[in-house]
Design a protein around this motif. Structure first.
Motif, PDB file in Angstrom:
ATOM      1  N   ASP A 147      -0.856  -1.431  -3.209  1.00  0.00           N
ATOM      2  CA  ASP A 147       0.440  -0.841  -3.569  1.00  0.00           C
ATOM      3  C   ASP A 147       1.439  -0.982  -2.422  1.00  0.00           C
ATOM      4  OD1 ASP A 147      -0.704  -0.184  -5.991  1.00  0.00           O
ATOM      5  OD2 ASP A 147      -1.066   1.916  -5.443  1.00  0.00           O
ATOM      6  N   ARG A 201      -0.531   3.888   5.119  1.00  0.00           N
ATOM      7  CA  ARG A 201       0.559   2.903   5.165  1.00  0.00           C
ATOM      8  C   ARG A 201       0.564   2.172   6.504  1.00  0.00           C
ATOM      9  NH1 ARG A 201       4.816   1.688   2.161  1.00  0.00           N
ATOM     10  NH2 ARG A 201       6.735   1.002   3.138  1.00  0.00           N
ATOM     11  N   ARG A 220       2.377  -4.814  -2.193  1.00  0.00           N
ATOM     12  CA  ARG A 220       3.193  -5.296  -3.312  1.00  0.00           C
ATOM     13  C   ARG A 220       4.662  -4.944  -3.128  1.00  0.00           C
ATOM     14  NH1 ARG A 220      -0.824  -5.106  -8.007  1.00  0.00           N
ATOM     15  NH2 ARG A 220      -1.616  -7.221  -7.825  1.00  0.00           N
ATOM     16  N   HIS A 221       4.926  -3.903  -2.352  1.00  0.00           N
ATOM     17  CA  HIS A 221       6.314  -3.502  -2.070  1.00  0.00           C
ATOM     18  C   HIS A 221       7.081  -4.644  -1.393  1.00  0.00           C
ATOM     19  CE1 HIS A 221       9.636  -0.894  -0.929  1.00  0.00           C
ATOM     20  NE2 HIS A 221       9.508  -1.326   0.307  1.00  0.00           N
ATOM     21  N   TYR A 222       6.389  -5.510  -0.675  1.00  0.00           N
ATOM     22  CA  TYR A 222       7.023  -6.596   0.082  1.00  0.00           C
ATOM     23  C   TYR A 222       7.000  -7.931  -0.652  1.00  0.00           C
ATOM     24  CZ  TYR A 222       6.786  -3.139   3.685  1.00  0.00           C
ATOM     25  OH  TYR A 222       6.951  -1.970   4.370  1.00  0.00           O
TER      26      TYR A 222
END
Length: 152
Positions: free
Chosen positions: A85, A23, A88-90
């Protein structure tokens, strides 16, 4: 509401504290890309521009996954997928297949498209409808829907 860059910076700090290497790596890359775009532009990015930068990063990762799968390197493809992944959270929620189909149908009706020769006009109109709705869509998805609709 904080900007996208501020949220990424905050999450980067917390992922570094949590020692989440994957991350942290993905967020550093995203932050660097956003900062580089700001430097190129010589002014702060607005939210739409920041989202466009992140979408570009996701697209790069998707292309890399395709290449790694062709080269039979699943471990590298898995790393790229994990980065996607995180990114895409943002990003805002992408348009569903039904929303893409509806936008293509509306674009075909408005442009009076009848053949595959009209594909460019329909693509442009459909993408602008989706953008206006706040649900961006992948160009490949829209392209496939337009091809199916115009019968090419």
């Amino acid at each position: 509401m904080s900007t996208l860059l501020e949220r990424i910076t905050q999450d980067l700090t917390s992922s570094m504290k949590a020692q989440d290497a994957l991350r942290t790596s993905a967020l550093r890359m995203a932050k660097a890309a956003l900062k580089n775009k700001e430097i190129d532009k010589r002014s702060p990015l607005d939210e739409a521009e920041a989202v466009k930068v992140l979408q570009g990063l996701v697209k790069q990762r998707e292309d890399s996954i395709e290449q790694f799968q062709k080269a039979k390197r699943p471990e590298l493809a898995a790393k790229e997928q994990a980065e996607i992944d995180v990114l895409r959270h943002y990003l805002p929620q992408e348009a569903s297949d039904q929303e893409v189909e509806a936008a293509v149908a509306k674009a075909v009706a408005e442009t009076n498209a009848t053949s595959p020769k009209d594909m460019g006009r329909v693509m442009k109109a459909a993408l602008s409808f989706l953008q206006a709705s706040g649900k961006p869509a992948d160009g490949k998805k829209v392209n496939e829907a337009v091809r199916k609709r115009l019968g090419s």
